[in-house]
Scaffold this motif. Structure first.
Motif, PDB file in Angstrom:
ATOM      1  N   ARG A  60      -4.494   7.654 -11.918  1.00 33.52           N
ATOM      2  CA  ARG A  60      -3.860   6.495 -12.631  1.00 33.52           C
ATOM      3  C   ARG A  60      -3.217   6.117 -13.650  1.00 33.52           C
ATOM      4  O   ARG A  60      -2.020   5.508 -14.030  1.00 33.52           O
ATOM      5  CB  ARG A  60      -5.112   5.366 -12.321  1.00 33.52           C
ATOM      6  CG  ARG A  60      -6.093   5.339 -10.935  1.00 33.52           C
ATOM      7  CD  ARG A  60      -7.845   4.650 -11.493  1.00 33.52           C
ATOM      8  NE  ARG A  60      -8.440   4.310 -10.353  1.00 33.52           N
ATOM      9  CZ  ARG A  60      -7.762   3.144  -9.480  1.00 33.52           C
ATOM     10  NH1 ARG A  60      -7.224   1.918  -9.962  1.00 33.52           N
ATOM     11  NH2 ARG A  60      -9.047   2.576  -8.228  1.00 33.52           N
ATOM     12  N   GLU A  96       0.349   6.774 -13.123  1.00 34.20           N
ATOM     13  CA  GLU A  96       0.582   5.684 -11.974  1.00 34.20           C
ATOM     14  C   GLU A  96       0.901   4.305 -12.933  1.00 34.20           C
ATOM     15  O   GLU A  96       2.154   4.374 -12.600  1.00 34.20           O
ATOM     16  CB  GLU A  96      -0.808   5.139 -10.461  1.00 34.20           C
ATOM     17  CG  GLU A  96       0.234   5.070  -9.720  1.00 34.20           C
ATOM     18  CD  GLU A  96      -0.977   4.296  -8.898  1.00 34.20           C
ATOM     19  OE1 GLU A  96      -2.185   4.111  -9.779  1.00 34.20           O
ATOM     20  OE2 GLU A  96      -1.114   3.675  -8.368  1.00 34.20           O
ATOM     21  N   GLN A 139       0.681   9.580  -2.108  1.00 32.05           N
ATOM     22  CA  GLN A 139       1.711   8.449  -2.174  1.00 32.05           C
ATOM     23  C   GLN A 139       2.165   7.979  -3.647  1.00 32.05           C
ATOM     24  O   GLN A 139       2.860   6.917  -3.132  1.00 32.05           O
ATOM     25  CB  GLN A 139       0.332   7.187  -1.920  1.00 32.05           C
ATOM     26  CG  GLN A 139       0.815   5.232  -1.497  1.00 32.05           C
ATOM     27  CD  GLN A 139       2.084   5.401  -0.258  1.00 32.05           C
ATOM     28  OE1 GLN A 139       1.689   6.414   0.639  1.00 32.05           O
ATOM     29  NE2 GLN A 139       3.088   5.466  -0.655  1.00 32.05           N
ATOM     30  N   VAL A 140       1.362   8.095  -5.108  1.00 33.80           N
ATOM     31  CA  VAL A 140       1.584   8.016  -5.971  1.00 33.80           C
ATOM     32  C   VAL A 140       3.158   7.850  -5.913  1.00 33.80           C
ATOM     33  O   VAL A 140       3.805   7.875  -6.435  1.00 33.80           O
ATOM     34  CB  VAL A 140       0.752   8.067  -7.417  1.00 33.80           C
ATOM     35  CG1 VAL A 140       1.727   8.021  -8.592  1.00 33.80           C
ATOM     36  CG2 VAL A 140      -0.551   7.312  -6.935  1.00 33.80           C
ATOM     37  N   ASP A 167       5.553   5.742  -4.332  1.00 31.90           N
ATOM     38  CA  ASP A 167       5.839   5.027  -4.824  1.00 31.90           C
ATOM     39  C   ASP A 167       6.715   5.923  -6.354  1.00 31.90           C
ATOM     40  O   ASP A 167       7.413   4.392  -6.638  1.00 31.90           O
ATOM     41  CB  ASP A 167       4.592   4.611  -5.910  1.00 31.90           C
ATOM     42  CG  ASP A 167       3.613   4.005  -3.840  1.00 31.90           C
ATOM     43  OD1 ASP A 167       4.296   4.419  -3.466  1.00 31.90           O
ATOM     44  OD2 ASP A 167       2.571   3.764  -4.101  1.00 31.90           O
ATOM     45  N   ARG A 219      10.943   0.329  -6.718  1.00 32.50           N
ATOM     46  CA  ARG A 219       9.243   0.208  -7.555  1.00 32.50           C
ATOM     47  C   ARG A 219       9.163  -1.517  -7.603  1.00 32.50           C
ATOM     48  O   ARG A 219      10.165  -1.977  -8.302  1.00 32.50           O
ATOM     49  CB  ARG A 219       9.103   0.852  -8.455  1.00 32.50           C
ATOM     50  CG  ARG A 219       8.734   2.223  -8.033  1.00 32.50           C
ATOM     51  CD  ARG A 219       9.754   3.497  -9.447  1.00 32.50           C
ATOM     52  NE  ARG A 219       9.030   3.332 -10.684  1.00 32.50           N
ATOM     53  CZ  ARG A 219       8.454   3.577 -11.390  1.00 32.50           C
ATOM     54  NH1 ARG A 219       9.311   5.259 -11.796  1.00 32.50           N
ATOM     55  NH2 ARG A 219       8.243   3.374 -12.778  1.00 32.50           N
TER      56      ARG A 219
END
Lengths: 174, 280
Positions: free
Chosen positions: B240, B243, B270-271, B274, B280
């Motif tokens: 997190r 990210e 997925q991060v 992304d 973004r």
């Protein structure tokens, strides 16, 4: 819409090294199932990602601008009938959310006691651990959802903090 | 004369022995150049270019050597002085955008009189205060910070998408003394990793909510370490953080990480997608 959705912290529900595989860490309850007035807040939705995304948006940001943080969110589902089957009642009420079109989907699940709380935890844990009825929306996805919702007038941008607006590349209107 | 650059990990003594072309600054966070005064006397000028992420580490390397070379003391007894020198330099570099210049006379050796005077001046300020008391005060400050942070995190779990009061405490500590706060947080993470991993995860969650400008390379290092923790909650907190910071080095860290939990592996993938996406 026969499912009920709730924001959870996924890691709290996963197996812990110090617990047996079928046991659930107590932090899952203290972090994700914190009752108030023996009630828990849920949102009605269908078991489809697109619909869960609408609910995710509803719970993604608090109404209080000072507390808003745009980040990855996990949402878990349980069938409404399963909650009712253990003696809990569903009371529709207006949700406290920034997203206009899902406000009416809010449900207070009432009459929780310790046993029912544990029972709900046991309903959620296998669904989360198997990944069957849990959805993760990364912060990039949440951003896209918010941009769409603002474009569709489902979210009023003035309700978002300047920091969030900046992250969404939207200029503050003041 | 050939150009030389002080490289991370390279001792300042080694770097000092390299020749620097007159009037030309070396690249990197610490710019070195030879300057001539009106009498034709040459001196070496060091300048901190900017308050970059690496500043604290660089300052620490340079100044630790200054202290050891200009003060006849054991390295262990210099530690409080080093910390103050780092603070001094960091403040100067942060608040004066041009950075801080230090000039010494003589040949391109860092042990010249100017440097010694400068170091002695700062060190004398430290000596003016009883070192024992300073250490005690620091320990007390750390204990107070730890107690407040733990209390906040234990009173109220860190909830996704909702600001936590501990973030303000961390920001304040960072604002007052960034390297000191980072040191404290590193200590607290080490303390909690084994015995209280959930608390460590909560600390990491709050660290991950700080701006990347505040955490920089230290933050990446902390997250990289946390990705190797045995408890998934700690690893998730690290993901997190990476990210949220969205730094390219963070993406590289995530790419290299071998995650055993399926759900966390999917999140990491997925991060990466992304953060690698141009829109973004």
């Amino acid at each position: 819409m026969n499912m009920l959705a709730r924001k959870i912290s996924r890691a709290k529900w996963e197996r812990k090294p110090h617990l047996a595989p079928n046991e659930i860490g107590a932090d899952a309850i203290t972090a994700c199932l914190r009752t108030s007035g023996d009630a828990l807040s849920w949102w009605r939705c269908a078991d489809e990602e697109e619909d869960v995304a609408r609910v995710a948006l509803a719970v993604a940001l608090p109404v209080d601008k000072d507390k808003q943080k745009l980040e990855t969110i996990d949402v878990a589902l349980v069938p409404a009938v399963e909650l009712e089957s253990i003696g809990l009642s569903l009371r529709d009420s207006e949700g406290n959310t920034l997203v206009n079109d899902v406000r009416a989907r809010h449900v207070d699940v009432v009459y929780f006691d310790v046993d029912r709380l544990a029972a709900v935890a046991r309903m959620l844990a296998p669904r989360i651990r198997s990944g069957t009825q849990v959805f993760t929306f990364t912060s990039a996805r949440v951003k896209r959802l918010f941009r769409e919702a603002i474009g569709d007038n489902r979210v009023d941008p003035s309700a978002l903090s300047d920091k969030i607006l900046a992250k969404l590349d939207i200029e503050a209107s003041h | 004369m050939t150009s030389s650059t002080v490289q991370p990990g390279e001792s300042t003594e080694t770097a000092a022995s390299k020749r620097v072309p007159s009037g030309t600054e070396t690249p990197g966070p610490i710019a070195a150049s030879i300057v001539c005064d009106s009498t034709g006397r040459k001196s070496t000028r060091l300048r901190i270019r900017s308050a970059s992420d690496e500043l604290a580490a660089w300052s620490s390397q340079v100044l630790a050597w200054f202290v050891r070379s200009s003060q006849d003391e054991e390295p262990t007894s210099c530690r409080p002085q080093e910390a103050d020198l780092v603070d001094e330099l960091t403040r100067a570099a942060t608040f004066a955008s041009v950075g801080m210049s230090m000039v010494h006379s003589g040949s391109p050796s860092f042990a010249g009189a100017g440097f010694s005077e400068r170091v002695t001046w700062v060190a004398s300020r430290c000596h003016g205060i009883d070192n024992g008391r300073r250490r005690s005060d620091r320990n007390h400050e750390f204990a107070s910070f730890k107690a407040r942070l733990f209390s906040m995190l234990l009173d109220e779990p860190v909830e996704d998408c909702v600001a936590h009061p501990a973030e303000q405490l961390l920001s304040q500590a960072m604002g007052m003394n960034r390297s000191g706060a980072q040191d404290w947080l590193s200590r607290l993470l080490v303390e909690t990793y084994a015995s209280r991993p959930s608390l460590a995860a909560s600390i990491l969650r709050c660290v991950g909510r700080l701006d990347f400008g505040e955490v920089g390379g230290w933050g990446l290092h902390v997250a990289d370490d946390a990705l190797h923790h045995s408890v998934a909650e700690v690893r998730e907190a690290a993901v997190r953080a990476l990210e949220a910071w969205g730094d390219a080095q963070g993406v590289r860290i995530l790419r290299q990480h071998q995650e055993k939990e399926r759900w966390l592996r999917a999140y990491i993938q997925q991060v990466i997608v992304d953060l690698s996406s141009p829109a973004r």
